[in-house]
Design an enzyme around this catalytic site. Structure first.
Site, PDB file in Angstrom:
ATOM      1  N   ASN A   7     -11.291   8.748  -3.715  1.00 17.36           N
ATOM      2  CA  ASN A   7     -11.484  10.090  -4.269  1.00 17.36           C
ATOM      3  C   ASN A   7     -12.114   9.958  -5.659  1.00 17.36           C
ATOM      4  OD1 ASN A   7     -10.931  12.454  -5.840  1.00 17.36           O
ATOM      5  ND2 ASN A   7      -9.517  13.117  -4.245  1.00 17.36           N
ATOM      6  N   HIS A  10     -12.076  12.436 -10.311  1.00 14.09           N
ATOM      7  CA  HIS A  10     -11.819  12.251 -11.742  1.00 14.09           C
ATOM      8  C   HIS A  10     -13.010  11.704 -12.514  1.00 14.09           C
ATOM      9  CE1 HIS A  10      -8.052  13.990 -11.491  1.00 14.09           C
ATOM     10  NE2 HIS A  10      -7.449  13.018 -10.838  1.00 14.09           N
ATOM     11  N   HIS A  43     -12.705  16.985  -3.757  1.00 10.81           N
ATOM     12  CA  HIS A  43     -12.041  18.282  -3.608  1.00 10.81           C
ATOM     13  C   HIS A  43     -12.868  19.310  -4.371  1.00 10.81           C
ATOM     14  CE1 HIS A  43      -7.994  20.677  -4.205  1.00 10.81           C
ATOM     15  NE2 HIS A  43      -8.938  21.390  -3.634  1.00 10.81           N
ATOM     16  N   ARG A  45     -12.723  22.477  -5.775  1.00  9.44           N
ATOM     17  CA  ARG A  45     -11.696  23.478  -6.087  1.00  9.44           C
ATOM     18  C   ARG A  45     -12.329  24.831  -6.378  1.00  9.44           C
ATOM     19  NH1 ARG A  45      -6.453  21.152  -7.585  1.00  9.44           N
ATOM     20  NH2 ARG A  45      -6.013  23.277  -8.223  1.00  9.44           N
ATOM     21  N   ARG A  49     -13.143  22.844 -11.375  1.00  7.82           N
ATOM     22  CA  ARG A  49     -12.792  22.139 -12.606  1.00  7.82           C
ATOM     23  C   ARG A  49     -13.364  20.714 -12.649  1.00  7.82           C
ATOM     24  NH1 ARG A  49      -6.363  21.236 -11.810  1.00  7.82           N
ATOM     25  NH2 ARG A  49      -6.436  23.484 -11.665  1.00  7.82           N
ATOM     26  N   GLU A  70     -12.078  17.927   0.667  1.00 10.31           N
ATOM     27  CA  GLU A  70     -10.803  18.649   0.579  1.00 10.31           C
ATOM     28  C   GLU A  70     -11.098  20.075   0.158  1.00 10.31           C
ATOM     29  OE1 GLU A  70      -8.334  16.708  -2.223  1.00 10.31           O
ATOM     30  OE2 GLU A  70      -8.262  14.850  -1.109  1.00 10.31           O
ATOM     31  N   THR A 101      -3.048  18.767  -6.671  1.00  4.78           N
ATOM     32  CA  THR A 101      -2.418  19.372  -5.503  1.00  4.78           C
ATOM     33  C   THR A 101      -0.927  19.034  -5.513  1.00  4.78           C
ATOM     34  OG1 THR A 101      -4.479  18.892  -4.396  1.00  4.78           O
ATOM     35  CG2 THR A 101      -2.684  19.662  -3.018  1.00  4.78           C
ATOM     36  N   GLU A 151      -2.825  14.573   7.011  1.00  9.95           N
ATOM     37  CA  GLU A 151      -2.738  13.631   5.889  1.00  9.95           C
ATOM     38  C   GLU A 151      -1.358  13.829   5.302  1.00  9.95           C
ATOM     39  OE1 GLU A 151      -5.979  13.360   3.071  1.00  9.95           O
ATOM     40  OE2 GLU A 151      -4.607  12.755   1.479  1.00  9.95           O
ATOM     41  N   HIS A 191      -1.945  10.662  -2.013  1.00  8.50           N
ATOM     42  CA  HIS A 191      -1.485  11.339  -3.228  1.00  8.50           C
ATOM     43  C   HIS A 191      -0.514  10.452  -3.984  1.00  8.50           C
ATOM     44  CE1 HIS A 191      -0.820  14.434  -6.133  1.00  8.50           C
ATOM     45  NE2 HIS A 191      -1.761  15.141  -5.554  1.00  8.50           N
TER      46      HIS A 191
HETATM   47  N1  PXP Z   1      -5.164  13.434  -0.825  1.00  7.06           N
HETATM   48  C1  PXP Z   1      -5.221  14.736  -1.181  1.00  7.06           C
HETATM   49  C2  PXP Z   1      -5.151  15.771  -0.121  1.00  7.06           C
HETATM   50  C3  PXP Z   1      -5.364  15.112  -2.533  1.00  7.06           C
HETATM   51  O1  PXP Z   1      -5.415  16.418  -2.880  1.00  7.06           O
HETATM   52  C4  PXP Z   1      -5.465  14.091  -3.515  1.00  7.06           C
HETATM   53  C5  PXP Z   1      -5.669  14.462  -4.942  1.00  7.06           C
HETATM   54  O2  PXP Z   1      -6.888  15.095  -5.106  1.00  7.06           O
HETATM   55  C6  PXP Z   1      -5.426  12.753  -3.087  1.00  7.06           C
HETATM   56  C7  PXP Z   1      -5.254  12.455  -1.742  1.00  7.06           C
HETATM   57  C8  PXP Z   1      -5.552  11.619  -4.047  1.00  7.06           C
HETATM   58  O3  PXP Z   1      -4.469  11.618  -4.923  1.00  7.06           O
HETATM   59  P1  PXP Z   1      -4.464  10.631  -6.157  1.00  7.06           P
HETATM   60  O4  PXP Z   1      -5.571  11.065  -7.077  1.00  7.06           O
HETATM   61  O5  PXP Z   1      -3.105  10.833  -6.748  1.00  7.06           O
HETATM   62  O6  PXP Z   1      -4.701   9.246  -5.614  1.00  7.06           O
END
Ligand code: PXP
Length: 237
Positions: A7, A10, A43, A45, A49, A70, A101, A151, A191
Site C-alpha cells: 500500500n 503514505h 485507497h 478516500r 487526503r 480500496e 480505516t 480481507e 492492517h
Molecule cells: N488493508 C486495508 C483495507 C486498509 O484500509 C489498510 C490501510 O489503508 C491496509 C490494509 C494497510 O494497513 P497498514 O498501513 O496499517 O499496513
C-alpha cells in the site's frame, strides 16, 4: 507463497503535506515492484487526503503487477472505479475524521446496498473483496452476497497490549480463516502488520495475500523502498 500487496498511500501522504508533486506514489509503486511486490494497493478516500485520481489512473497504466483499489460505498468513487477497472476492488468503511480505516465493513448492515454493487463490479471484470473484522456472522454475510474475497482486518491483533489479548485476537483470525474457507471465500488480510507481527498471520492456512502499507513505507525511510519490500517479502512463507 503468500502474496504481498504494498500500500503506497503514505507516499502520497508525504506529497500532500507539501502540496507539490513529490514524492510520487507512482514512482514508489515501481520500486515496490522491483523489491518483489505482487500487487499495489491504494485507497482513494472521499476527502482525497492522500491518493488522487491521477495516481490511480497512472498506476493502472504503469504497474506490472495488479492494482487493488480500496474504496467506500460512495457513488462518485464507485463510478470512478468502474471507469478505471482495477484488478481488484476492496470495499472498506470510511469516516472522514478517522486517522486510518478503523474497523471492518458492516456487511450485514449494508448488504442491500452492497449486493448490486458487487454484481456490477464483477460484471465489469473486477475481483471484489470485502474488508471485515474476524467475525463469523460478517463472513457468512460476505459469502451470501457473492464476494470472492474477504480481507480480514488484523488491526486488533496488531494493537494487542499483552500476550492474552494477542492470543485471543489471533485465534479470532484463525477461526475466521477456517470459516471463510468453508464458505468458499478466498482470504486476504491486512492492517497494522509489520516486520515483527506478520509471520503468524502469513502462516495461517488459506491466506493468499497480505496488504501492508505503513510499516513498509516507514521502514523505507531508513533503508529505501526496494529493500523494505524485499525484507517483508522474505518473511512470507
Ligand atoms: N488493508 C486495508 C483495507 C486498509 O484500509 C489498510 C490501510 O489503508 C491496509 C490494509 C494497510 O494497513 P497498514 O498501513 O496499517 O499496513
Amino acid at each position: 507463497m503468500v502474496k504481498l500487496g504494498v500500500n503506497v498511500d503514505h507516499v502520497a501522504t508525504v506529497r500532500q503535506a507539501r502540496g507539490i508533486s513529490e514524492p510520487d506514489p507512482v514512482a514508489a509503486a515501481f520500486l515496490a515492484e522491483l523489491g518483489g511486490a505482487d500487487g499495489i494497493t491504494v485507497h482513494l478516500r472521499e476527502d482525497r487526503r492522500h491518493i488522487q485520481e491521477r495516481d490511480v489512473r497512472l498506476l493502472k497504466e504503469t504497474i506490472k503487477t495488479r492494482l487493488n483499489l480500496e474504496l467506500a460505498l460512495a457513488p462518485e468513487i464507485l463510478d470512478f472505479a468502474l471507469e478505471i477497472k482495477p484488478y481488484a476492488a476492496t470495499f472498506v468503511p470510511e469516516k472522514r475524521e478517522e486517522l486510518t480505516t478503523e474497523g471492518g465493513l458492516d456487511v450485514i448492515g449494508h448488504q442491500t446496498k452492497l449486493r448490486p454493487v458487487i454484481k456490477k463490479f464483477q460484471a465489469a471484470g473486477i475481483v471484489v473483496s470485502l474488508f471485515i473484522d474476524p467475525n463469523l456472522d460478517q463472513i457468512e454475510a460476505a459469502a451470501a452476497i457473492g464476494a470472492q474475497f474477504i480481507e480480514i482486518h488484523t488491526g486488533r491483533y496488531c494493537d494487542a497490549k499483552n500476550e492474552d489479548e494477542l492470543k485471543k485476537e489471533f485465534s479470532l483470525i484463525d477461526h475466521a480463516c477456517i470459516t471463510a474457507s468453508n464458505y468458499g471465500l478466498r482470504i486476504n488480510a491486512g492492517h497494522g502488520l509489520n516486520y515483527r507481527n506478520v509471520v503468524p498471520v502469513a502462516k495461517l492456512p488459506g491466506i493468499e495475500e497480505l496488504n501492508i502499507g505503513h510499516s513498509i513505507i516507514g521502514h523505507a525511510v531508513y533503508v529505501g523502498l526496494e529493500r523494505a519490500v524485499r525484507e517483508m517479502k522474505a518473511l512470507l512463507p
